[in-house]
Scaffold this motif. Structure first.
Motif, PDB file in Angstrom:
ATOM      1  N   THR A  62       0.962  -1.030   0.087  1.00 51.92           N
ATOM      2  CA  THR A  62      -0.219   0.003   0.026  1.00 51.92           C
ATOM      3  C   THR A  62       0.730   1.380  -0.018  1.00 51.92           C
ATOM      4  N   ALA A  63       0.147   2.520  -0.242  1.00 52.44           N
ATOM      5  CA  ALA A  63       0.919   3.649  -0.503  1.00 52.44           C
ATOM      6  C   ALA A  63       1.074   4.238   0.922  1.00 52.44           C
ATOM      7  N   PRO A  64       2.050   4.479   1.572  1.00 53.56           N
ATOM      8  CA  PRO A  64       2.371   5.112   2.862  1.00 53.56           C
ATOM      9  C   PRO A  64       1.644   6.470   2.940  1.00 53.56           C
ATOM     10  N   SER A  65       1.839   7.195   1.794  1.00 53.30           N
ATOM     11  CA  SER A  65       1.037   8.604   1.763  1.00 53.30           C
ATOM     12  C   SER A  65       0.342   8.757   0.494  1.00 53.30           C
ATOM     13  N   ALA A  66       0.021   9.954   0.277  1.00 62.14           N
ATOM     14  CA  ALA A  66      -0.465  10.565  -1.185  1.00 62.14           C
ATOM     15  C   ALA A  66       0.926  10.620  -1.721  1.00 62.14           C
ATOM     16  N   ALA A  67       0.735  10.181  -2.999  1.00 62.65           N
ATOM     17  CA  ALA A  67       2.162  10.315  -4.064  1.00 62.65           C
ATOM     18  C   ALA A  67       1.594  10.103  -5.231  1.00 62.65           C
ATOM     19  N   MET A  68       2.696  10.101  -6.294  1.00 67.81           N
ATOM     20  CA  MET A  68       2.499   9.909  -7.772  1.00 67.81           C
ATOM     21  C   MET A  68       3.397   8.821  -7.846  1.00 67.81           C
ATOM     22  N   VAL A  69       2.783   7.714  -8.638  1.00 69.86           N
ATOM     23  CA  VAL A  69       3.814   6.488  -9.150  1.00 69.86           C
ATOM     24  C   VAL A  69       4.776   7.149 -10.121  1.00 69.86           C
ATOM     25  N   SER A  70       5.856   6.844  -9.758  1.00 71.47           N
ATOM     26  CA  SER A  70       7.010   7.301 -10.813  1.00 71.47           C
ATOM     27  C   SER A  70       7.487   6.264 -11.657  1.00 71.47           C
ATOM     28  N   ALA A  71       7.758   5.235 -11.021  1.00 71.53           N
ATOM     29  CA  ALA A  71       8.279   3.990 -11.633  1.00 71.53           C
ATOM     30  C   ALA A  71       7.485   2.677 -11.128  1.00 71.53           C
ATOM     31  N   LEU A  72       7.301   1.794 -12.124  1.00 69.52           N
ATOM     32  CA  LEU A  72       6.886   0.458 -11.826  1.00 69.52           C
ATOM     33  C   LEU A  72       7.995  -0.727 -12.242  1.00 69.52           C
ATOM     34  N   TYR A  73       8.332  -1.736 -11.248  1.00 72.52           N
ATOM     35  CA  TYR A  73       9.586  -2.485 -11.644  1.00 72.52           C
ATOM     36  C   TYR A  73       8.926  -3.854 -11.861  1.00 72.52           C
ATOM     37  N   VAL A  74       7.785  -4.233 -11.586  1.00 83.17           N
ATOM     38  CA  VAL A  74       7.241  -5.618 -11.834  1.00 83.17           C
ATOM     39  C   VAL A  74       6.115  -5.524 -12.532  1.00 83.17           C
ATOM     40  N   ALA A  75       5.681  -6.816 -13.030  1.00 76.66           N
ATOM     41  CA  ALA A  75       4.254  -7.001 -13.681  1.00 76.66           C
ATOM     42  C   ALA A  75       3.633  -8.152 -13.302  1.00 76.66           C
ATOM     43  N   VAL A  76       2.434  -8.297 -13.469  1.00 76.18           N
ATOM     44  CA  VAL A  76       1.628  -9.503 -12.999  1.00 76.18           C
ATOM     45  C   VAL A  76       2.250 -10.703 -13.641  1.00 76.18           C
ATOM     46  N   GLY A  77       2.216 -11.615 -12.831  1.00 74.35           N
ATOM     47  CA  GLY A  77       2.920 -13.139 -13.121  1.00 74.35           C
ATOM     48  C   GLY A  77       4.371 -13.207 -12.897  1.00 74.35           C
ATOM     49  N   GLU A  78       5.146 -12.073 -12.462  1.00 75.99           N
ATOM     50  CA  GLU A  78       6.368 -12.277 -12.037  1.00 75.99           C
ATOM     51  C   GLU A  78       6.650 -12.815 -10.679  1.00 75.99           C
ATOM     52  N   SER A  79       7.655 -13.349 -10.696  1.00 76.17           N
ATOM     53  CA  SER A  79       8.186 -13.809  -9.337  1.00 76.17           C
ATOM     54  C   SER A  79       8.930 -12.643  -8.661  1.00 76.17           C
ATOM     55  N   VAL A  80       8.706 -12.488  -7.330  1.00 79.95           N
ATOM     56  CA  VAL A  80       9.512 -11.682  -6.820  1.00 79.95           C
ATOM     57  C   VAL A  80      10.264 -12.165  -5.315  1.00 79.95           C
ATOM     58  N   THR A  81      11.357 -11.525  -4.647  1.00 79.33           N
ATOM     59  CA  THR A  81      11.897 -12.184  -3.689  1.00 79.33           C
ATOM     60  C   THR A  81      11.543 -11.032  -2.505  1.00 79.33           C
ATOM     61  N   ALA A  82      11.647 -11.753  -1.199  1.00 76.34           N
ATOM     62  CA  ALA A  82      11.406 -10.494  -0.180  1.00 76.34           C
ATOM     63  C   ALA A  82      12.331  -9.465  -0.196  1.00 76.34           C
TER      64      ALA A  82
END
Length: 108
Positions: A38-58
């Motif tokens: 979740t967003a910690p505060s009101a902001a603008m999304v400046s970059a997305l590094y992942v897409a649906v279906g992608e595996s991520v690590t902690a």
């Protein structure tokens, strides 16, 4: 401060009483899936590094938010698969808004 009261009175006018709990819903953060980012505060999304279906690590960076000329990277709370991306670059988001969902594969 749920249940707090505020009393307003304009000089010579009627008094208006407001009870916070009667106007605002309870925060929903406790009911969110543990894999929700979740967003910690009101902001603008400046970059997305992942897409649906992608595996991520902690702790892997998922997206960057910009607020007041400061950049904040949000990271994966746990390893898993991105099940939803609920924002896009350039979008304004509200505090507490779910931005990315991660399925850890653990039964809930």
């Amino acid at each position: 401060l749920h249940g707090a009261e505020v009393h307003l009175q304009r000089h010579g006018g009627p008094q208006l009483s407001l009870r916070q709990g009667s106007l605002l819903p309870e925060p929903e953060t406790e009911r969110l899936d543990p894999g929700s980012v979740t967003a910690p505060s009101a902001a603008m999304v400046s970059a997305l590094y992942v897409a649906v279906g992608e595996s991520v690590t902690a702790d892997q960076p998922l997206l960057a938010l910009e607020a007041m000329k400061m950049l904040t990277e949000l990271r994966a709370p746990a390893a898993g698969t991105v099940s939803a991306v609920l924002c896009q670059v350039g979008a304004n988001v509200a505090a507490g808004q779910v931005l990315i969902a991660i399925d850890s594969g653990d039964p809930v």
